[in-house]
Scaffold this motif. Structure first.
Motif, PDB file in Angstrom:
ATOM      1  N   GLY A   1       0.768  -1.234   0.000  1.00  0.00           N
ATOM      2  CA  GLY A   1       0.000   0.000   0.000  1.00  0.00           C
ATOM      3  C   GLY A   1       0.800   1.286   0.000  1.00  0.00           C
ATOM      4  N   CYS A   2       2.047   1.253   0.465  1.00  0.00           N
ATOM      5  CA  CYS A   2       2.775   2.541   0.566  1.00  0.00           C
ATOM      6  C   CYS A   2       4.275   2.328   0.418  1.00  0.00           C
ATOM      7  CB  CYS A   2       2.467   3.220   1.897  1.00  0.00           C
ATOM      8  SG  CYS A   2       3.298   2.461   3.306  1.00  0.00           S
ATOM      9  N   ILE A   3       4.957   3.405  -0.009  1.00  0.00           N
ATOM     10  CA  ILE A   3       6.411   3.285  -0.175  1.00  0.00           C
ATOM     11  C   ILE A   3       7.151   3.499   1.138  1.00  0.00           C
ATOM     12  CG2 ILE A   3       6.692   3.776  -2.635  1.00  0.00           C
ATOM     13  CD1 ILE A   3       7.095   6.708  -1.888  1.00  0.00           C
ATOM     14  N   VAL A   4       6.418   3.848   2.204  1.00  0.00           N
ATOM     15  CA  VAL A   4       7.090   4.035   3.496  1.00  0.00           C
ATOM     16  C   VAL A   4       7.509   2.677   4.054  1.00  0.00           C
ATOM     17  CG1 VAL A   4       6.833   4.935   5.834  1.00  0.00           C
ATOM     18  CG2 VAL A   4       5.723   6.089   3.924  1.00  0.00           C
ATOM     19  N   ASN A   5       6.574   1.737   4.085  1.00  0.00           N
ATOM     20  CA  ASN A   5       6.885   0.418   4.627  1.00  0.00           C
ATOM     21  C   ASN A   5       6.928  -0.671   3.569  1.00  0.00           C
ATOM     22  OD1 ASN A   5       7.182   0.958   7.339  1.00  0.00           O
ATOM     23  ND2 ASN A   5       4.977   1.003   7.658  1.00  0.00           N
ATOM     24  N   GLY A   6       6.285  -0.434   2.444  1.00  0.00           N
ATOM     25  CA  GLY A   6       6.145  -1.477   1.434  1.00  0.00           C
ATOM     26  C   GLY A   6       7.459  -2.082   0.970  1.00  0.00           C
ATOM     27  N   PRO A   7       8.437  -1.262   0.529  1.00  0.00           N
ATOM     28  CA  PRO A   7       9.660  -1.857  -0.008  1.00  0.00           C
ATOM     29  C   PRO A   7      10.388  -2.734   1.008  1.00  0.00           C
ATOM     30  CG  PRO A   7       9.500   0.457  -0.616  1.00  0.00           C
ATOM     31  CD  PRO A   7       8.402   0.197   0.370  1.00  0.00           C
ATOM     32  N   GLY A   8      10.415  -2.301   2.273  1.00  0.00           N
ATOM     33  CA  GLY A   8      11.105  -3.093   3.299  1.00  0.00           C
ATOM     34  C   GLY A   8      10.391  -4.393   3.568  1.00  0.00           C
ATOM     35  N   GLU A   9       9.055  -4.342   3.532  1.00  0.00           N
ATOM     36  CA  GLU A   9       8.299  -5.497   3.988  1.00  0.00           C
ATOM     37  C   GLU A   9       7.849  -6.415   2.856  1.00  0.00           C
ATOM     38  OE1 GLU A   9       5.523  -4.619   7.026  1.00  0.00           O
ATOM     39  OE2 GLU A   9       7.043  -3.537   8.173  1.00  0.00           O
ATOM     40  N   MET A  10       8.324  -6.130   1.634  1.00  0.00           N
ATOM     41  CA  MET A  10       7.923  -7.028   0.551  1.00  0.00           C
ATOM     42  C   MET A  10       8.795  -8.282   0.517  1.00  0.00           C
ATOM     43  SD  MET A  10       8.925  -4.756  -2.715  1.00  0.00           S
ATOM     44  CE  MET A  10      10.001  -5.570  -3.877  1.00  0.00           C
ATOM     45  N   ALA A  11       9.557  -8.454   1.593  1.00  0.00           N
ATOM     46  CA  ALA A  11      10.352  -9.665   1.804  1.00  0.00           C
ATOM     47  C   ALA A  11      11.219  -9.952   0.583  1.00  0.00           C
ATOM     48  CB  ALA A  11       9.437 -10.834   2.138  1.00  0.00           C
ATOM     49  N   ASP A  12      11.220 -11.194   0.130  1.00  0.00           N
ATOM     50  CA  ASP A  12      12.107 -11.550  -0.983  1.00  0.00           C
ATOM     51  C   ASP A  12      11.323 -11.632  -2.298  1.00  0.00           C
ATOM     52  OD1 ASP A  12      10.600 -13.644  -0.139  1.00  0.00           O
ATOM     53  OD2 ASP A  12      12.218 -15.124  -0.152  1.00  0.00           O
ATOM     54  N   ALA A  13      10.307 -10.759  -2.438  1.00  0.00           N
ATOM     55  CA  ALA A  13       9.507 -10.773  -3.673  1.00  0.00           C
ATOM     56  C   ALA A  13      10.389 -10.473  -4.884  1.00  0.00           C
ATOM     57  CB  ALA A  13       8.385  -9.754  -3.567  1.00  0.00           C
ATOM     58  N   HIS A  14      10.060 -11.104  -6.013  1.00  0.00           N
ATOM     59  CA  HIS A  14      10.812 -10.834  -7.247  1.00  0.00           C
ATOM     60  C   HIS A  14      10.403  -9.500  -7.858  1.00  0.00           C
ATOM     61  CE1 HIS A  14      10.672 -15.365  -6.968  1.00  0.00           C
ATOM     62  NE2 HIS A  14      11.957 -15.108  -6.985  1.00  0.00           N
ATOM     63  N   TYR A  15       9.122  -9.151  -7.717  1.00  0.00           N
ATOM     64  CA  TYR A  15       8.618  -7.893  -8.278  1.00  0.00           C
ATOM     65  C   TYR A  15       7.739  -7.200  -7.233  1.00  0.00           C
ATOM     66  CZ  TYR A  15      10.283  -9.677 -12.688  1.00  0.00           C
ATOM     67  OH  TYR A  15      11.098 -10.160 -13.667  1.00  0.00           O
ATOM     68  N   GLY A  16       7.749  -5.888  -7.258  1.00  0.00           N
ATOM     69  CA  GLY A  16       6.922  -5.143  -6.313  1.00  0.00           C
ATOM     70  C   GLY A  16       6.050  -4.122  -7.032  1.00  0.00           C
ATOM     71  N   TYR A  17       4.822  -4.005  -6.589  1.00  0.00           N
ATOM     72  CA  TYR A  17       3.826  -3.067  -7.127  1.00  0.00           C
ATOM     73  C   TYR A  17       3.390  -2.267  -5.899  1.00  0.00           C
ATOM     74  CZ  TYR A  17      -0.680  -1.882  -9.454  1.00  0.00           C
ATOM     75  OH  TYR A  17      -1.774  -1.257 -10.023  1.00  0.00           O
ATOM     76  N   ILE A  18       3.903  -1.048  -5.774  1.00  0.00           N
ATOM     77  CA  ILE A  18       3.826  -0.374  -4.475  1.00  0.00           C
ATOM     78  C   ILE A  18       3.253   1.030  -4.615  1.00  0.00           C
ATOM     79  CG2 ILE A  18       5.208   0.426  -2.505  1.00  0.00           C
ATOM     80  CD1 ILE A  18       7.014  -1.913  -2.913  1.00  0.00           C
ATOM     81  N   GLY A  19       2.266   1.343  -3.789  1.00  0.00           N
ATOM     82  CA  GLY A  19       1.612   2.643  -3.821  1.00  0.00           C
ATOM     83  C   GLY A  19       2.603   3.769  -3.537  1.00  0.00           C
ATOM     84  N   ALA A  20       2.548   4.823  -4.388  1.00  0.00           N
ATOM     85  CA  ALA A  20       3.535   5.900  -4.256  1.00  0.00           C
ATOM     86  C   ALA A  20       2.857   7.259  -4.105  1.00  0.00           C
ATOM     87  CB  ALA A  20       4.451   5.903  -5.483  1.00  0.00           C
ATOM     88  N   GLY A  21       1.618   7.287  -3.719  1.00  0.00           N
ATOM     89  CA  GLY A  21       0.924   8.575  -3.609  1.00  0.00           C
ATOM     90  C   GLY A  21      -0.441   8.435  -4.238  1.00  0.00           C
ATOM     91  N   ASN A  22      -1.068   9.539  -4.485  1.00  0.00           N
ATOM     92  CA  ASN A  22      -2.455   9.522  -4.912  1.00  0.00           C
ATOM     93  C   ASN A  22      -2.652   8.840  -6.267  1.00  0.00           C
ATOM     94  OD1 ASN A  22      -5.079   9.944  -4.760  1.00  0.00           O
ATOM     95  ND2 ASN A  22      -5.011  12.187  -4.896  1.00  0.00           N
ATOM     96  N   GLY A  23      -3.085   7.591  -6.261  1.00  0.00           N
ATOM     97  CA  GLY A  23      -3.338   6.866  -7.510  1.00  0.00           C
ATOM     98  C   GLY A  23      -2.084   6.511  -8.289  1.00  0.00           C
ATOM     99  N   LYS A  24      -0.931   6.596  -7.667  1.00  0.00           N
ATOM    100  CA  LYS A  24       0.339   6.335  -8.368  1.00  0.00           C
ATOM    101  C   LYS A  24       1.022   5.092  -7.810  1.00  0.00           C
ATOM    102  CE  LYS A  24       0.103  10.165 -10.734  1.00  0.00           C
ATOM    103  NZ  LYS A  24      -0.473  10.096 -12.069  1.00  0.00           N
ATOM    104  N   ILE A  25       1.759   4.417  -8.708  1.00  0.00           N
ATOM    105  CA  ILE A  25       2.410   3.152  -8.362  1.00  0.00           C
ATOM    106  C   ILE A  25       3.889   3.220  -8.741  1.00  0.00           C
ATOM    107  CG2 ILE A  25       2.452   0.640  -8.844  1.00  0.00           C
ATOM    108  CD1 ILE A  25      -0.181   1.593  -7.541  1.00  0.00           C
TER     109      ILE A  25
END
Ligand code: SF4
Length: 584
Positions: free
Chosen positions: A525-549
């Protein structure tokens, strides 16, 4: 680690914690296991947050957690609390804090509990990965100085603190010494506990969360073992982070939480689904109720539990007919298993055989079954009885609903007597509700699977067809990480930080990528915690603000600020560019 912890696991004694008051709903001690959830509205939208809180409370939430990412949001908790009180709801509120000690201090004067993350409460990422002993202890002093104002406010207002450690957001200081490991997670919490105790503050709740069930189970067991060594007994909050949605989310949550509840660990639980939070609560309630029904009053004294509860090791078994040894854990439908057992050398251990009834087998295996009866019930089998087990037997453990204690006893006897026969665990259920079946089966099998004990599993149920039962069994194996057969989605439940349609995004991504076996895709849902907590995912799709990914390949951000209407196509393109795409 101490044998005493293993003994406790084995006897299924609840880890008795101290009681901590969270407003009018005490937690821990002899209190029931509490269930809770978290809002995903904008915390500044008072009416929406109040309405969602009420839906959660009506669905059974005994605490309501709300994100407070800044001071404005923390202050608005007072408005939310007042409006809830005006509408007759006195449910305790919990503020969820990351990166912002000042927001925690504001919230602590308003709500009944504050959750802080020891990985980011004070520490920031600076790229530093080596700390001298002096630097390390200076950092701890700095944390104590920063934590003291919060503790003082909590003492004044009788506010509890949850020290909520997440795998994936450990500080650089902890990583430098322990790595991204269960031990690092435990030490991260212990540092904060030590500081709290130094200020004589004990209204503490602890959690060790991960999207990886094995890590979550091992770190929480390690935390309990560590507390026992130190003479501590703070209540424990259980949850699997980023569990996803639908069947996978339910199975992953039930597997991780259920495994620990069956160990006798856990005072409150939160199921995290990428769905509306009120849908999490019936799942949480079922996990608690079904785990209770697995409890047994048997007091089975035994030889030590021969499983290392802190590290995954598959039980050493031999391969017979493609089962056991290095073969993947197999799945069976009961009709197929029944056919196999009439034609090959199977040893069926049933509840009735344990009680000395007549075994169903028509061949000469009665003697062998009696041997297990004796083993299981008296634990004094003689060597001659053990010799009667054919080393080419595949054992089918068909205990019905005897509970984890007897199952652990059974496997202990096998391991301690060095019997390496493959074991298929069979369970029969009468549920005609698929969600109940998913949850109960995940609880039952996960304890055995995270301890590496099964070579095969079998679910028998007359209400669902073979495809549905196979799907549940494969989902349980995938959730426990013992066999990967499909795409894995690591997806957060969202919270007030989320500013895009995460549920729709996840559904769309799942629809278009579910054939990519073995690929891990994080939807956060957010770039504050998302990148750290996406564990060992190969790809990430992470909310970056209003309607942005933002799109990630591993930990590296590849594209920023894509409009969410275009972002799933962009993700597929990224997967293709990296050679990980196959046509469905
Ligand atoms: S990762 Fe998801 S649940 Fe966690 S803070 Fe961000 S939006 Fe909230």
């Amino acid at each position: 680690m101490s044998v005493s912890y293993c003994d406790d696991l084995f006897t299924f004694n609840r880890f008795l914690t101290r009681e901590v008051n969270i407003g009018n709903i005490p937690l821990g001690g002899a209190n029931p296991i509490r269930i809770q959830s978290m809002t995903n509205t904008d915390t500044l939208d008072t009416e929406a947050t109040v309405l969602q809180s009420i839906r959660m409370i009506e669905a059974g939430s005994e605490y309501v957690r709300i994100t407070a990412q800044g001071i404005k949001e923390a202050n608005n908790l007072a408005e939310i609390k007042n409006l809830l009180l005006q509408r007759g709801y006195i449910t305790p509120l919990i503020a969820d804090i990351h990166f912002n000690p000042r927001a925690a201090e504001v919230a602590a004067a308003i709500v009944e509990k504050v959750r802080i993350n020891p990985g980011n409460y004070v520490d920031r990422n600076t790229g530093k990965f080596h700390f001298t002993d002096l630097e390390y202890s200076d950092e701890l002093k700095r944390i104590a100085d920063r934590l003291f104002p919060l503790i003082a406010i909590c003492k004044q207002h009788h506010t509890a603190i949850r020290i909520g450690t997440n795998h994936g957001s450990l500080s650089e200081r902890i990583l430098s010494r322990y790595g991204d490991t269960p031990k690092g997670m435990v030490e991260s919490a212990m540092e904060f506990i030590t500081i709290c105790r130094g200020f004589d503050f004990n209204d503490i709740v602890l959690s060790m969360k991960s999207s990886n069930i094995k890590v979550m189970v091992q770190s929480t067991r390690l935390l309990v073992a560590r507390m026992k060594e130190e003479g501590m007994n703070y209540p424990i909050h259980l949850g699997v982070t980023e569990a996803g949605d639908g069947e996978d989310g339910r199975i992953k949550s039930a597997g991780g939480i259920g495994a620990l509840l069956q160990d006798g660990i856990g005072d409150t639980i939160r199921v995290s689904l990428t769905e509306d939070p009120e849908l999490e609560l019936p799942v949480a309630r079922k996990i608690v109720d079904f785990t209770k029904s697995n409890s047994s009053n048997l007091n089975l004294s035994t030889e030590p539990y021969p499983i290392d509860p802190f590290n995954y090791n598959k039980r050493n078994s031999i391969s017979i007919n493609n089962i056991g040894g290095n073969n993947p854990v197999q799945i069976y439908l009961s009709e197929d298993l029944n056919k196999e057992t009439t034609s090959k050398n199977y040893l069926i251990v049933t509840k009735s055989s344990l009680r000395g009834g007549t075994p169903k087998q028509s061949n000469d295996s009665n003697q062998k079954i009696d041997c297990f009866t004796s083993l299981a019930m008296t634990k004094i089998a003689s060597q001659s009885e053990l010799n009667s087990i054919n080393q080419n037997d595949i054992i089918v453990l068909d205990f019905k609903d005897e509970g984890i204690k007897k199952e652990r006893l059974f496997f202990s006897i096998l391991i301690n007597k060095k019997l390496n026969n493959p074991v298929i665990v069979k369970k029969t259920y009468s549920f005609n509700n698929i969600e109940e079946l998913q949850i109960k089966a995940a609880i039952d099998f996960s304890s055995l699977l995270v301890d590496g004990l099964c070579d095969g599993i079998c679910i028998e149920n007359s209400f669902f067809d073979g495809d549905q039962l196979n799907e549940i069994m494969l989902a349980i194996l995938q959730a426990t990480g013992v066999r990967i057969t499909k795409t894995e989605y690591i997806s957060c439940p969202s919270c007030g930080r989320t500013q895009f349609k995460i549920q729709d995004g996840l559904k769309d991504i799942r629809r278009r990528t579910s054939h990519l076996k073995g690929l891990k895709i994080a939807v956060m849902g957010c770039i504050v915690n998302g990148p750290g907590e996406m564990a060992d995912a190969h790809y990430g799709y992470i909310g970056a603000g209003n309607g942005k990914i933002n799109l990630y390949k591993g930990k590296e951000v590849i594209e920023k600020n894509i409009d969410e209407t275009l972002a799933v196509d962009a993700l597929i393109n990224l997967i293709k560019q990296n050679g990980d795409w196959i046509e469905p």
